[in-house]
Motif scaffolding. Structure first.
Motif, mmCIF file in Angstrom:
data_model
loop_
_atom_site.group_PDB
_atom_site.id
_atom_site.type_symbol
_atom_site.label_atom_id
_atom_site.label_comp_id
_atom_site.label_asym_id
_atom_site.label_seq_id
_atom_site.Cartn_x
_atom_site.Cartn_y
_atom_site.Cartn_z
ATOM 1 N N PRO B 110 0.800 -1.225 0.000
ATOM 2 C CA PRO B 110 0.000 0.000 0.000
ATOM 3 C C PRO B 110 0.834 1.278 0.000
ATOM 4 C CG PRO B 110 -0.935 -1.557 1.533
ATOM 5 C CD PRO B 110 0.318 -2.173 1.020
ATOM 6 N N LYS B 111 1.870 1.285 0.858
ATOM 7 C CA LYS B 111 2.660 2.519 0.951
ATOM 8 C C LYS B 111 3.382 2.798 -0.363
ATOM 9 C CE LYS B 111 4.619 4.306 5.071
ATOM 10 N NZ LYS B 111 5.468 4.020 6.200
ATOM 11 N N THR B 112 3.888 1.720 -0.979
ATOM 12 C CA THR B 112 4.606 1.888 -2.242
ATOM 13 C C THR B 112 3.663 2.406 -3.310
ATOM 14 O OG1 THR B 112 5.922 -0.007 -1.582
ATOM 15 C CG2 THR B 112 6.145 0.720 -3.851
ATOM 16 N N LEU B 113 2.434 1.864 -3.361
ATOM 17 C CA LEU B 113 1.460 2.327 -4.354
ATOM 18 C C LEU B 113 1.155 3.798 -4.130
ATOM 19 C CD1 LEU B 113 -0.557 1.785 -6.632
ATOM 20 C CD2 LEU B 113 -2.201 1.058 -4.911
ATOM 21 N N ALA B 114 0.933 4.168 -2.877
ATOM 22 C CA ALA B 114 0.632 5.573 -2.578
ATOM 23 C C ALA B 114 1.799 6.461 -2.986
ATOM 24 C CB ALA B 114 0.334 5.736 -1.091
ATOM 25 N N ASN B 115 3.030 6.008 -2.705
ATOM 26 C CA ASN B 115 4.191 6.823 -3.066
ATOM 27 C C ASN B 115 4.368 6.945 -4.572
ATOM 28 O OD1 ASN B 115 4.920 7.407 -0.469
ATOM 29 N ND2 ASN B 115 6.305 5.680 -0.257
ATOM 30 N N ARG B 116 4.068 5.858 -5.298
ATOM 31 C CA ARG B 116 4.196 5.920 -6.751
ATOM 32 C C ARG B 116 3.199 6.918 -7.330
ATOM 33 N NH1 ARG B 116 6.553 0.939 -8.913
ATOM 34 N NH2 ARG B 116 8.189 0.483 -7.408
ATOM 35 N N ILE B 117 1.943 6.835 -6.839
ATOM 36 C CA ILE B 117 0.917 7.762 -7.326
ATOM 37 C C ILE B 117 1.299 9.189 -6.965
ATOM 38 C CG2 ILE B 117 -1.505 8.450 -7.087
ATOM 39 C CD1 ILE B 117 -2.211 5.554 -6.671
ATOM 40 N N SER B 118 1.797 9.341 -5.748
ATOM 41 C CA SER B 118 2.187 10.666 -5.276
ATOM 42 C C SER B 118 3.310 11.237 -6.141
ATOM 43 C CB SER B 118 2.614 10.538 -3.813
ATOM 44 O OG SER B 118 3.540 11.501 -3.481
#
Lengths: 202, 273
Positions: B110-118
């Motif tokens: 989840p954190k990686t996905l959020a960071n990628r989108i960010s």
């Protein structure tokens, strides 16, 4: 020609390789460490020509270190590392293949039995195994591991199997590989259990 | 209201003298004027809800303008703001998720996905030739490795945080006040983790919040889109079934009515004295 094999047990994995670096009739060194430490809790035994062995090991281990740096210290599981490694072998295959065969092992807390072992070849195949061997050594060691490996073994028993395999190779394998390096990966990380030295070391 | 840009607001690659990038703030305005999107991290899963205003009476509702999208089996994303901008973000998120799976053989954490989108959204605030995304993204996701579910939100500036309860869009201020009253923060709830609300309760509460914020006189009629990612769905992101939404809305409307009656009674009592 390189001997690379590994055994998983309940709580980790053991990986062993020979330490020979030779070409034609010349023995360059007898203390080469062919087991690359990829992360705090994983290591990869690599076989193949020295150029690809070193190049590939460093490429994979540095990329995995980069992942941790880029993602706030998040660690990749052994499964993820193995998939990444296999992907790189597959990508390079149709361009400039890495002529390496690999045994990758690691410890993860949330995996039953803790240790997981993956066997990959230069064509990009990847399988999760309980034990495995690459190269000519497989002809001698797989039957020993087939016989002796049991579910739920401990580290001592796993290392015994490895030593049994080494004795067999010393007796029956044509090539003289007297020096072996054995590394264990468990909850405390990667540590070298045994490494032999080259006459030139002292 | 906001101070005038006067010349420093023409490009997202220009700072104002007081250190602001107006284009990014204007992008956030686009989100502030759009339908409310809410996310709630409950004990056993995450719920997303979006208020979909029906722009005009000729619209064939219930089929168009989907706001909540599945990014990967274990992740879902809700958009509010410029919906077309939101679609771009969803496509990128799906690419990131698939790319990660193909490289590492594991679902993107989840954190990686959020960071990628960010990182993607932030990129568009750096280039003079591009405009920032006018959309906020709520991300509900589950990590099979740690067995933890989480809720993240990415704003048009590219900042992302993890939330117990997140709100974006028109009604975000009152929504936040309402969400703070719910037992979703294990540190504040008296019984710790076990006393936190579950997704079934979360669905009802979000329906209530959206309905209580909606002013039928001023705002357009709307549709309520909801999704959840929980133990009950096998940790897969799915739309909340229509009948569950319907009964949640029914409950919500009753609660709102009763609350209004109570406050009317209190007013009466006050007047008597």
């Amino acid at each position: 020609m390189d001997t690379v094999f590994g055994v998983s047990y309940k709580g980790g994995v053991v990986i062993a390789t020979d330490q020979v670096n030779a070409r034609s009739i010349l023995m360059y060194q007898q203390n080469l460490d062919k087991i690359a430490e990829l992360s705090s809790h994983s290591a990869m035994g690599v076989s193949g020509p020295n150029c690809d062995l070193v190049n590939f090991s460093e490429y994979i281990s540095k990329n995995l270190a980069l992942y941790e740096l880029s993602n706030d210290g998040m660690k990749l599981s052994t499964h993820a590392q193995a998939n990444f490694c296999r992907g790189e072998l597959a990508k390079a295959l149709r361009k400039g293949p890495f002529q390496v065969n690999v045994i990758l092992g690691g410890y993860d807390e949330n995996v039953p039995n803790g240790g997981s072992l993956y066997i990959m070849d230069y064509l990009g195949s990847c399988h999760k195994v309980n034990y495995g061997a690459q190269g000519y050594a497989s002809n001698f060691t797989l039957s020993i591991m087939d016989r002796d490996w049991e579910e739920g073994m401990n580290e001592e028993q796993a290392v015994k199997i490895v030593e049994h395999c080494i004795r067999e190779l010393n007796m029956r394998f044509l090539l003289n590989q007297s020096n072996f390096i054995i590394k264990v990966v468990d909850k405390d990380g990667v540590r070298t259990v045994k490494a032999d030295s080259d006459p030139s070391d002292n | 209201m906001a101070s005038s840009g006067s010349g420093y607001d023409l490009s997202s690659s220009t700072f104002s003298p007081d250190g602001r990038i107006f284009q990014v703030e204007y992008a956030a305005k686009a989100v502030e004027n759009a339908g409310t999107a809410l996310g709630l991290r409950c004990r056993d899963g995450v719920v997303l809800a979006v208020e979909k205003p029906l722009q005009n009476k000729m619209l064939v509702a219930a089929t168009t303008g989907r706001r909540i999208h599945t990014v990967d089996e274990h992740s879902g994303v809700a958009i509010t703001g410029f919906i077309s901008d939101g679609r771009q973000i969803v496509n990128r998120a799906r690419d990131e998720a698939i790319n990660y799976d193909e490289t590492y053989g594991t679902k993107i954490p989840p954190k990686t996905l959020a960071n990628r989108i960010s990182a993607y959204i932030h990129y568009f605030t750096l280039h003079g030739a591009l405009r920032p995304f006018g959309a906020s993204t709520l991300i509900a996701s589950y990590d099979p490795a740690t067995q933890q579910h989480s809720l993240h939100m990415v704003e048009p500036s590219g900042v992302t945080y993890e939330y117990f309860g997140a709100a974006a869009g028109r009604g975000r201020q009152p929504a936040r006040t309402e969400m703070e009253k719910l037992a979703i923060n294990p540190k504040q709830a008296d019984g710790g983790e076990a006393s936190m609300i579950d997704v079934a309760e979360g669905v009802k509460q979000l329906a209530k919040i959206i309905h209580s914020l909606h002013d039928s006189a001023k705002d357009k009629p709307f549709e309520l889109e909801m999704s959840w990612l929980c133990e009950g769905t096998g940790w897969k992101h799915k739309g909340v079934p229509k009948d569950v939404i319907a009964s949640a809305v029914e409950w919500a409307k009753k609660e709102i009515e009763e609350a209004e009656e109570e406050s009317d009674e209190e007013d009466d009592e006050g007047m008597e004295e």
